[in-house]
Design a protein around this motif. Structure first.
Motif, PDB file in Angstrom:
ATOM      1  N   VAL A  44       0.805  -1.229   0.000  1.00  0.00           N
ATOM      2  CA  VAL A  44       0.000   0.000   0.000  1.00  0.00           C
ATOM      3  C   VAL A  44       0.836   1.277   0.000  1.00  0.00           C
ATOM      4  CG1 VAL A  44      -1.930  -1.114   1.183  1.00  0.00           C
ATOM      5  CG2 VAL A  44      -0.169   0.015   2.531  1.00  0.00           C
ATOM      6  N   GLY A  45       2.147   1.164   0.034  1.00  0.00           N
ATOM      7  CA  GLY A  45       2.994   2.347   0.147  1.00  0.00           C
ATOM      8  C   GLY A  45       3.286   3.009  -1.180  1.00  0.00           C
ATOM      9  N   GLN A  46       2.237   3.360  -1.907  1.00  0.00           N
ATOM     10  CA  GLN A  46       2.442   4.010  -3.201  1.00  0.00           C
ATOM     11  C   GLN A  46       2.803   5.489  -3.017  1.00  0.00           C
ATOM     12  OE1 GLN A  46      -0.019   1.660  -2.850  1.00  0.00           O
ATOM     13  NE2 GLN A  46       1.198   0.241  -4.042  1.00  0.00           N
ATOM     14  N   ALA A  47       3.292   6.089  -4.082  1.00  0.00           N
ATOM     15  CA  ALA A  47       3.767   7.465  -4.025  1.00  0.00           C
ATOM     16  C   ALA A  47       2.616   8.451  -3.880  1.00  0.00           C
ATOM     17  CB  ALA A  47       4.566   7.782  -5.288  1.00  0.00           C
ATOM     18  N   LEU A  48       2.949   9.669  -3.383  1.00  0.00           N
ATOM     19  CA  LEU A  48       1.992  10.764  -3.305  1.00  0.00           C
ATOM     20  C   LEU A  48       2.115  11.623  -4.559  1.00  0.00           C
ATOM     21  CD1 LEU A  48       2.588  11.840   0.400  1.00  0.00           C
ATOM     22  CD2 LEU A  48       0.873  10.257  -0.462  1.00  0.00           C
ATOM     23  N   ARG A  49       0.970  12.047  -5.093  1.00  0.00           N
ATOM     24  CA  ARG A  49       0.979  12.842  -6.334  1.00  0.00           C
ATOM     25  C   ARG A  49       0.017  14.011  -6.190  1.00  0.00           C
ATOM     26  NH1 ARG A  49      -0.658   8.554 -10.655  1.00  0.00           N
ATOM     27  NH2 ARG A  49      -1.472  10.491 -11.583  1.00  0.00           N
ATOM     28  N   LEU A  50       0.520  15.218  -6.494  1.00  0.00           N
ATOM     29  CA  LEU A  50      -0.294  16.418  -6.353  1.00  0.00           C
ATOM     30  C   LEU A  50      -1.448  16.430  -7.350  1.00  0.00           C
ATOM     31  CD1 LEU A  50      -0.660  19.096  -4.910  1.00  0.00           C
ATOM     32  CD2 LEU A  50       0.865  20.156  -6.587  1.00  0.00           C
ATOM     33  N   ASP A  51      -1.198  15.974  -8.585  1.00  0.00           N
ATOM     34  CA  ASP A  51      -2.271  15.975  -9.577  1.00  0.00           C
ATOM     35  C   ASP A  51      -3.388  15.020  -9.180  1.00  0.00           C
ATOM     36  OD1 ASP A  51      -0.490  13.809  -9.990  1.00  0.00           O
ATOM     37  OD2 ASP A  51      -1.227  13.536 -12.043  1.00  0.00           O
ATOM     38  N   LEU A  52      -3.010  13.885  -8.599  1.00  0.00           N
ATOM     39  CA  LEU A  52      -4.012  12.932  -8.123  1.00  0.00           C
ATOM     40  C   LEU A  52      -4.797  13.527  -6.957  1.00  0.00           C
ATOM     41  CD1 LEU A  52      -5.230  10.067  -8.176  1.00  0.00           C
ATOM     42  CD2 LEU A  52      -3.436   9.387  -6.581  1.00  0.00           C
ATOM     43  N   TRP A  53      -4.087  14.236  -6.061  1.00  0.00           N
ATOM     44  CA  TRP A  53      -4.756  14.855  -4.917  1.00  0.00           C
ATOM     45  C   TRP A  53      -5.835  15.823  -5.384  1.00  0.00           C
ATOM     46  CZ3 TRP A  53      -5.234  19.986  -3.457  1.00  0.00           C
ATOM     47  CH2 TRP A  53      -5.767  20.204  -2.184  1.00  0.00           C
ATOM     48  N   TRP A  54      -5.503  16.670  -6.346  1.00  0.00           N
ATOM     49  CA  TRP A  54      -6.483  17.656  -6.812  1.00  0.00           C
ATOM     50  C   TRP A  54      -7.650  16.963  -7.504  1.00  0.00           C
ATOM     51  CZ3 TRP A  54      -8.661  21.844  -5.865  1.00  0.00           C
ATOM     52  CH2 TRP A  54      -9.453  22.492  -6.812  1.00  0.00           C
ATOM     53  N   ASP A  55      -7.378  15.921  -8.255  1.00  0.00           N
ATOM     54  CA  ASP A  55      -8.454  15.196  -8.924  1.00  0.00           C
ATOM     55  C   ASP A  55      -9.405  14.576  -7.902  1.00  0.00           C
ATOM     56  OD1 ASP A  55      -9.702  13.867 -11.315  1.00  0.00           O
ATOM     57  OD2 ASP A  55      -9.014  12.078 -10.257  1.00  0.00           O
ATOM     58  N   GLN A  56      -8.840  13.996  -6.829  1.00  0.00           N
ATOM     59  CA  GLN A  56      -9.667  13.358  -5.800  1.00  0.00           C
ATOM     60  C   GLN A  56     -10.480  14.389  -5.024  1.00  0.00           C
ATOM     61  OE1 GLN A  56     -10.138  10.205  -5.236  1.00  0.00           O
ATOM     62  NE2 GLN A  56      -8.309   9.002  -5.627  1.00  0.00           N
ATOM     63  N   VAL A  57      -9.838  15.491  -4.639  1.00  0.00           N
ATOM     64  CA  VAL A  57     -10.503  16.477  -3.782  1.00  0.00           C
ATOM     65  C   VAL A  57     -11.499  17.319  -4.574  1.00  0.00           C
ATOM     66  CG1 VAL A  57     -10.133  18.509  -2.328  1.00  0.00           C
ATOM     67  CG2 VAL A  57      -8.587  16.548  -2.152  1.00  0.00           C
ATOM     68  N   SER A  58     -11.147  17.716  -5.789  1.00  0.00           N
ATOM     69  CA  SER A  58     -12.019  18.601  -6.559  1.00  0.00           C
ATOM     70  C   SER A  58     -13.365  17.952  -6.859  1.00  0.00           C
ATOM     71  CB  SER A  58     -11.329  19.015  -7.865  1.00  0.00           C
ATOM     72  OG  SER A  58     -11.072  17.882  -8.690  1.00  0.00           O
ATOM     73  N   ARG A  59     -13.359  16.628  -7.011  1.00  0.00           N
ATOM     74  CA  ARG A  59     -14.617  15.931  -7.305  1.00  0.00           C
ATOM     75  C   ARG A  59     -15.483  15.738  -6.062  1.00  0.00           C
ATOM     76  NH1 ARG A  59     -13.886  10.947  -8.529  1.00  0.00           N
ATOM     77  NH2 ARG A  59     -11.632  10.713  -8.409  1.00  0.00           N
ATOM     78  N   ARG A  60     -14.939  16.075  -4.888  1.00  0.00           N
ATOM     79  CA  ARG A  60     -15.666  15.826  -3.643  1.00  0.00           C
ATOM     80  C   ARG A  60     -15.793  17.086  -2.783  1.00  0.00           C
ATOM     81  NH1 ARG A  60     -12.243  11.374  -4.668  1.00  0.00           N
ATOM     82  NH2 ARG A  60     -13.309   9.345  -4.645  1.00  0.00           N
ATOM     83  N   LEU A  61     -15.568  18.247  -3.364  1.00  0.00           N
ATOM     84  CA  LEU A  61     -15.552  19.475  -2.582  1.00  0.00           C
ATOM     85  C   LEU A  61     -16.875  19.726  -1.863  1.00  0.00           C
ATOM     86  CD1 LEU A  61     -13.594  21.989  -4.859  1.00  0.00           C
ATOM     87  CD2 LEU A  61     -12.905  21.121  -2.617  1.00  0.00           C
ATOM     88  N   LEU A  62     -17.994  19.370  -2.495  1.00  0.00           N
ATOM     89  CA  LEU A  62     -19.289  19.643  -1.876  1.00  0.00           C
ATOM     90  C   LEU A  62     -19.486  18.834  -0.591  1.00  0.00           C
ATOM     91  CD1 LEU A  62     -21.688  19.974  -4.940  1.00  0.00           C
ATOM     92  CD2 LEU A  62     -20.811  21.777  -3.462  1.00  0.00           C
ATOM     93  N   PHE A  63     -18.780  17.713  -0.444  1.00  0.00           N
ATOM     94  CA  PHE A  63     -18.884  16.949   0.799  1.00  0.00           C
ATOM     95  C   PHE A  63     -18.303  17.723   1.977  1.00  0.00           C
ATOM     96  CE2 PHE A  63     -19.223  13.022  -1.889  1.00  0.00           C
ATOM     97  CZ  PHE A  63     -20.435  12.583  -1.362  1.00  0.00           C
ATOM     98  N   LEU A  64     -17.461  18.723   1.696  1.00  0.00           N
ATOM     99  CA  LEU A  64     -16.852  19.491   2.777  1.00  0.00           C
ATOM    100  C   LEU A  64     -17.843  20.468   3.408  1.00  0.00           C
ATOM    101  CD1 LEU A  64     -13.362  20.269   1.192  1.00  0.00           C
ATOM    102  CD2 LEU A  64     -13.896  18.580   2.953  1.00  0.00           C
TER     103      LEU A  64
END
Length: 464
Positions: free
Chosen positions: A236-256
């Motif tokens: 499970v120790g995969q790398a961190l990626r900023l582009d992936l982070w934005w893709d994940q968060v931007s699609r879920r912003l309304l949950f915040l």
């Protein structure tokens, strides 16, 4: 109106979960755990060397690092093999509902209406409910963490049992540490700041953490010959990626949005030590979750822990005396948010009824036509589908892709497995997979397999 929409979403989502409880395909993460449970059920070693391969379930090798500490796999190993996916989902669903009902039952009478609304919100979320009613360890881990937080909040301090539950949750699913970390922050910031006072607050939960963690670590070390940390890191120790982070968060912003409201309530009621503990638990957990979305493999299940924590905060944070204008604005936003949640949940449910049974039927067809000999296997780029097709996961593609890309697994090893005569078919979630750093893998797949049938985005390829 907002409450009525949440009730409708809850009914629709619950109907979907019950109706497709058996027909939903096994998820990634679910397949690996069920495969590990199958090995334990057969008294086979769990920790093997993926480079060498394990040939103890037939001539086709198993190449898999153990996903998470295998505590939940061990629990599922006591279930009948044929019904393990179904029963695992039932257990997860009962734990999720039981925890929500416990929070509702223990809430102060004046706060129960707000807790009921928050419970309906979680029950009506199609994505959260799908991951909650699942054989993965997420639900068990998150529910244990929520119970630990509930104990800490009700007593306004953390005792040994609280620490033990937080530790057990982390051993079940290592990323479920946000609520526990938040409680630790609350205890550290509590007055007085003297060393004796800090020790009085922190030693009891730390005792519980050690009481669970030391024996579990020793047992895993002995069972794995010291390799369980490497298995966890490489699985499970995969790398961190900023582009992936934005893709994940931007699609879920309304949950915040609901979290913003709940945290505002917690901050305004922070003079109550119970509210303060719950506030820091949710705030730290939310920050941890947002950080984790940068990780390859992150998904909506990461919302489960802060969501349950937020329900507990609602149970103890009094509803503020908003001005008339503010209350009107919040009400309008709540209605708009409920409409959005009902819409995406209904869309997800309709899509599930349309696609998931067909996917399951295609897997069953592949089992019947591709595995004419007990030694035959069906490959897949989904560990859940691979488990459904073979009763075990051969090589989790999520792991294999990452290992080949990082140079930890020679591409030639997997190419050799693909070309083995036992590999009769490939079930792919789309086109045959392509690993950018290893074009030989795609060449081997396209050279051996040809498309035969498809159900939605799941395609069955048969060996030429």
């Amino acid at each position: 109106m907002a409450v009525a929409l949440l009730v409708l979403s809850s009914i629709v989502t619950t109907a979907y979960l019950v109706a497709l409880l058996r027909d939903r395909p096994v998820l990634n993460g679910e397949g690996e755990i069920l495969s590990e449970a199958a090995r334990l059920r057969l008294h086979l070693p769990l920790y093997t060397d993926p480079l060498a391969g394990a040939f103890d379930q037939g001539p086709y090798p198993t190449r898999a690092y153990v996903l998470y500490p295998p505590l939940w796999s061990w629990v599922l190993s006591f279930l009948p093999a044929k019904e393990a996916p179904l029963l695992g989902r039932v257990v997860g669903g009962l734990m999720w509902m039981g925890t929500l009902l416990l929070v509702l039952r223990t809430a102060a009478r004046r706060e129960r209406r707000a807790v009921a609304v928050a419970t309906l919100y979680l029950m009506g979320s199609h994505l959260l409910a799908t991951f909650a009613v699942c054989a993965r360890p997420d639900t068990a881990a998150v529910c244990l963490a929520a119970l630990a937080l509930l104990l800490a909040v009700r007593r306004a301090h953390a005792g040994p049992l609280c620490g033990a539950l937080f530790a057990l949750a982390a051993w079940l699913k290592p990323n479920v540490v946000g609520l526990g970390a938040g409680v630790a922050v609350a205890l550290l910031l509590e007055r007085p700041f003297s060393v004796p006072a800090l020790l009085r607050r922190l030693l009891p939960p730390l005792t519980g953490v050690l009481a669970v963690s030391v024996p579990v670590a020793c047992i895993l070390y002995a069972a794995s010959d010291g390799s369980f940390v490497d298995h966890l890191r490489l699985s499970v120790g995969q790398a961190l990626r900023l582009d992936l982070w934005w893709d994940q968060v931007s699609r879920r912003l309304l949950f915040l949005g609901p979290f913003a409201l709940v945290l505002t309530m917690g901050w305004r009621g922070r003079r109550d030590p119970r509210v303060r503990i719950a506030f820091f638990a949710v705030a730290v957990n939310l920050g941890w979750m947002l950080f984790c979305f940068a990780k390859v493999g992150a998904a909506s299940n990461y919302w489960m822990e802060p969501a349950l924590g937020a329900v507990i905060l609602v149970a103890y944070a009094p509803w503020p005396a908003w001005s008339e204008r503010t209350a009107t604005t919040i009400g309008a936003l709540a209605i708009a948010h409920a409409i959005w949640l009902a819409g995406i949940s209904a869309e997800g449910v309709l899509e599930a009824f349309e696609k998931l049974p067909a996917r399951t039927q295609l897997v069953q067809r592949a089992r019947a036509t591709c595995r004419t000999d007990p030694s035959d296997v069906i490959l897949s780029d989904s560990a859940g589908i691979e488990y459904m097709a073979n009763g075990r996961v051969l090589a989790p593609f999520f792991q294999t892709h990452a290992l080949i890309s990082a140079g930890r697994l020679p591409a030639s090893t997997w190419v050799g497995d693909v070309l083995r005569p036992e590999a009769k078919c490939f079930l792919a979630e789309g086109p045959l997979p392509d690993i950018a750093s290893a074009p030989a893998v795609h060449e081997a797949l396209t050279g051996k397999f040809v498309l035969e049938a498809e159900a939605g985005d799941l395609r069955l390829y048969r060996a030429r």
